[in-house]
Write a protein that holds these residues in place. Sequence first.
Motif, PDB file in Angstrom:
ATOM      1  N   TYR A  78       0.837  -1.186   0.000  1.00  0.00           N
ATOM      2  CA  TYR A  78       0.000   0.000   0.000  1.00  0.00           C
ATOM      3  C   TYR A  78       0.873   1.237   0.000  1.00  0.00           C
ATOM      4  O   TYR A  78       1.864   1.312   0.726  1.00  0.00           O
ATOM      5  N   LYS A  79       0.527   2.199  -0.854  1.00  0.00           N
ATOM      6  CA  LYS A  79       1.191   3.495  -0.847  1.00  0.00           C
ATOM      7  C   LYS A  79       0.115   4.570  -0.688  1.00  0.00           C
ATOM      8  O   LYS A  79      -0.823   4.638  -1.481  1.00  0.00           O
ATOM      9  N   ALA A  80       0.282   5.388   0.323  1.00  0.00           N
ATOM     10  CA  ALA A  80      -0.707   6.418   0.620  1.00  0.00           C
ATOM     11  C   ALA A  80      -0.756   7.468  -0.489  1.00  0.00           C
ATOM     12  O   ALA A  80       0.279   7.852  -1.044  1.00  0.00           O
ATOM     13  N   LYS A  81      -1.941   7.895  -0.830  1.00  0.00           N
ATOM     14  CA  LYS A  81      -2.206   8.966  -1.798  1.00  0.00           C
ATOM     15  C   LYS A  81      -1.771   8.634  -3.218  1.00  0.00           C
ATOM     16  O   LYS A  81      -1.683   9.519  -4.050  1.00  0.00           O
ATOM     17  N   LYS A  82      -1.450   7.400  -3.537  1.00  0.00           N
ATOM     18  CA  LYS A  82      -0.981   7.037  -4.869  1.00  0.00           C
ATOM     19  C   LYS A  82      -1.905   6.046  -5.577  1.00  0.00           C
ATOM     20  O   LYS A  82      -1.607   5.625  -6.679  1.00  0.00           O
ATOM     21  N   ARG A  83      -2.982   5.644  -4.930  1.00  0.00           N
ATOM     22  CA  ARG A  83      -3.917   4.650  -5.468  1.00  0.00           C
ATOM     23  C   ARG A  83      -3.217   3.335  -5.799  1.00  0.00           C
ATOM     24  O   ARG A  83      -3.509   2.707  -6.811  1.00  0.00           O
ATOM     25  N   VAL A  84      -2.260   2.989  -4.962  1.00  0.00           N
ATOM     26  CA  VAL A  84      -1.542   1.731  -5.127  1.00  0.00           C
ATOM     27  C   VAL A  84      -1.871   0.851  -3.927  1.00  0.00           C
ATOM     28  O   VAL A  84      -1.563   1.208  -2.793  1.00  0.00           O
ATOM     29  N   ASP A  85      -2.560  -0.252  -4.176  1.00  0.00           N
ATOM     30  CA  ASP A  85      -2.794  -1.227  -3.119  1.00  0.00           C
ATOM     31  C   ASP A  85      -3.043  -2.590  -3.755  1.00  0.00           C
ATOM     32  O   ASP A  85      -3.896  -2.726  -4.623  1.00  0.00           O
ATOM     33  N   THR A  86      -2.225  -3.553  -3.374  1.00  0.00           N
ATOM     34  CA  THR A  86      -2.402  -4.920  -3.854  1.00  0.00           C
ATOM     35  C   THR A  86      -2.363  -5.858  -2.661  1.00  0.00           C
ATOM     36  O   THR A  86      -1.676  -5.604  -1.669  1.00  0.00           O
ATOM     37  N   GLN A  87      -3.113  -6.938  -2.769  1.00  0.00           N
ATOM     38  CA  GLN A  87      -3.114  -7.964  -1.745  1.00  0.00           C
ATOM     39  C   GLN A  87      -2.848  -9.304  -2.398  1.00  0.00           C
ATOM     40  O   GLN A  87      -3.450  -9.623  -3.424  1.00  0.00           O
ATOM     41  N   THR A  88      -1.929 -10.043  -1.843  1.00  0.00           N
ATOM     42  CA  THR A  88      -1.675 -11.402  -2.298  1.00  0.00           C
ATOM     43  C   THR A  88      -1.630 -12.300  -1.081  1.00  0.00           C
ATOM     44  O   THR A  88      -1.500 -11.833   0.050  1.00  0.00           O
ATOM     45  N   GLY A  89      -1.734 -13.584  -1.319  1.00  0.00           N
ATOM     46  CA  GLY A  89      -1.688 -14.538  -0.225  1.00  0.00           C
ATOM     47  C   GLY A  89      -0.720 -15.654  -0.538  1.00  0.00           C
ATOM     48  O   GLY A  89      -0.334 -15.879  -1.685  1.00  0.00           O
ATOM     49  N   HIS A  90      -0.312 -16.358   0.499  1.00  0.00           N
ATOM     50  CA  HIS A  90       0.594 -17.497   0.326  1.00  0.00           C
ATOM     51  C   HIS A  90       0.262 -18.538   1.391  1.00  0.00           C
ATOM     52  O   HIS A  90      -0.058 -18.201   2.530  1.00  0.00           O
ATOM     53  N   ARG A  91       0.339 -19.809   1.009  1.00  0.00           N
ATOM     54  CA  ARG A  91       0.107 -20.898   1.939  1.00  0.00           C
ATOM     55  C   ARG A  91       1.168 -21.963   1.703  1.00  0.00           C
ATOM     56  O   ARG A  91       1.174 -22.621   0.669  1.00  0.00           O
ATOM     57  N   GLN A  92       2.105 -22.084   2.639  1.00  0.00           N
ATOM     58  CA  GLN A  92       3.226 -23.002   2.502  1.00  0.00           C
ATOM     59  C   GLN A  92       2.765 -24.454   2.634  1.00  0.00           C
ATOM     60  O   GLN A  92       1.874 -24.749   3.418  1.00  0.00           O
ATOM     61  N   LYS A  93       3.401 -25.346   1.881  1.00  0.00           N
ATOM     62  CA  LYS A  93       3.081 -26.765   1.938  1.00  0.00           C
ATOM     63  C   LYS A  93       4.207 -27.498   2.664  1.00  0.00           C
ATOM     64  O   LYS A  93       5.385 -27.258   2.412  1.00  0.00           O
ATOM     65  N   TYR A  94       3.825 -28.387   3.569  1.00  0.00           N
ATOM     66  CA  TYR A  94       4.771 -29.140   4.374  1.00  0.00           C
ATOM     67  C   TYR A  94       4.480 -30.627   4.275  1.00  0.00           C
ATOM     68  O   TYR A  94       3.420 -31.033   3.807  1.00  0.00           O
ATOM     69  N   SER A  95       5.428 -31.438   4.759  1.00  0.00           N
ATOM     70  CA  SER A  95       5.221 -32.865   4.971  1.00  0.00           C
ATOM     71  C   SER A  95       5.468 -33.127   6.448  1.00  0.00           C
ATOM     72  O   SER A  95       6.402 -32.582   7.039  1.00  0.00           O
ATOM     73  N   LYS A  96       4.621 -33.970   7.053  1.00  0.00           N
ATOM     74  CA  LYS A  96       4.800 -34.316   8.456  1.00  0.00           C
ATOM     75  C   LYS A  96       5.537 -35.644   8.538  1.00  0.00           C
ATOM     76  O   LYS A  96       5.103 -36.626   7.942  1.00  0.00           O
ATOM     77  N   ILE A  97       6.668 -35.655   9.252  1.00  0.00           N
ATOM     78  CA  ILE A  97       7.435 -36.888   9.396  1.00  0.00           C
ATOM     79  C   ILE A  97       7.529 -37.266  10.865  1.00  0.00           C
ATOM     80  O   ILE A  97       7.437 -36.406  11.747  1.00  0.00           O
ATOM     81  N   GLU A  98       7.680 -38.568  11.112  1.00  0.00           N
ATOM     82  CA  GLU A  98       7.870 -39.079  12.462  1.00  0.00           C
ATOM     83  C   GLU A  98       9.218 -39.785  12.509  1.00  0.00           C
ATOM     84  O   GLU A  98       9.505 -40.656  11.680  1.00  0.00           O
ATOM     85  N   ILE A  99      10.046 -39.409  13.478  1.00  0.00           N
ATOM     86  CA  ILE A  99      11.378 -40.011  13.607  1.00  0.00           C
ATOM     87  C   ILE A  99      11.213 -41.413  14.182  1.00  0.00           C
ATOM     88  O   ILE A  99      10.684 -41.585  15.276  1.00  0.00           O
ATOM     89  N   ALA A 100      11.658 -42.418  13.420  1.00  0.00           N
ATOM     90  CA  ALA A 100      11.506 -43.804  13.854  1.00  0.00           C
ATOM     91  C   ALA A 100      12.674 -44.237  14.735  1.00  0.00           C
ATOM     92  O   ALA A 100      12.463 -44.822  15.802  1.00  0.00           O
ATOM     93  N   ALA A 101      13.910 -44.000  14.298  1.00  0.00           N
ATOM     94  CA  ALA A 101      15.062 -44.479  15.051  1.00  0.00           C
ATOM     95  C   ALA A 101      16.289 -43.631  14.782  1.00  0.00           C
ATOM     96  O   ALA A 101      16.452 -43.077  13.696  1.00  0.00           O
ATOM     97  N   ILE A 102      17.140 -43.545  15.800  1.00  0.00           N
ATOM     98  CA  ILE A 102      18.464 -42.947  15.668  1.00  0.00           C
ATOM     99  C   ILE A 102      19.452 -44.068  15.970  1.00  0.00           C
ATOM    100  O   ILE A 102      19.575 -44.509  17.106  1.00  0.00           O
ATOM    101  N   LYS A 103      20.110 -44.581  14.926  1.00  0.00           N
ATOM    102  CA  LYS A 103      21.016 -45.734  15.107  1.00  0.00           C
ATOM    103  C   LYS A 103      22.430 -45.364  14.702  1.00  0.00           C
ATOM    104  O   LYS A 103      22.655 -44.793  13.683  1.00  0.00           O
TER     105      LYS A 103
END
Length: 103
Positions: A78-103
């Motif tokens: 957003y820029k004041a008094k310049k008629r500039v305003d944009t909105q974007t969004g983002h949603r990060q994608k993850y993987s869930k892992i479970e640690i089985a063993a430390i050998k």
Amino acid sequence: MAKKAVIRVGGKQYVVREKETLLVDLLPEGTKELKTDALLVIDGDTTTVGTPTVKGVTVTAKVAEPLVKGDKIRIIRYKAKKRVDTQTGHRQKYSKIEIAAIK
């Protein structure tokens, strides 16, 4: 005291212990199991630092959920008094892992 290890997944480092679940960056499709070398191992009072990895120590993890979506983030420009305003969004994608063993 449980054994801990520092691992590298997707260019980031995580401190993990057995039976722990964590979110990592999205893994390639079809990944069921993950094996990686440990960069550092903490076992009670002894700490072993690898150069660059600790020899003979591997961490195995299984993929609990292949796709988990993070919270949506709103980006506002957003820029004041310049008629500039944009909105974007983002949603990060993850993987869930479970640690089985430390050998």
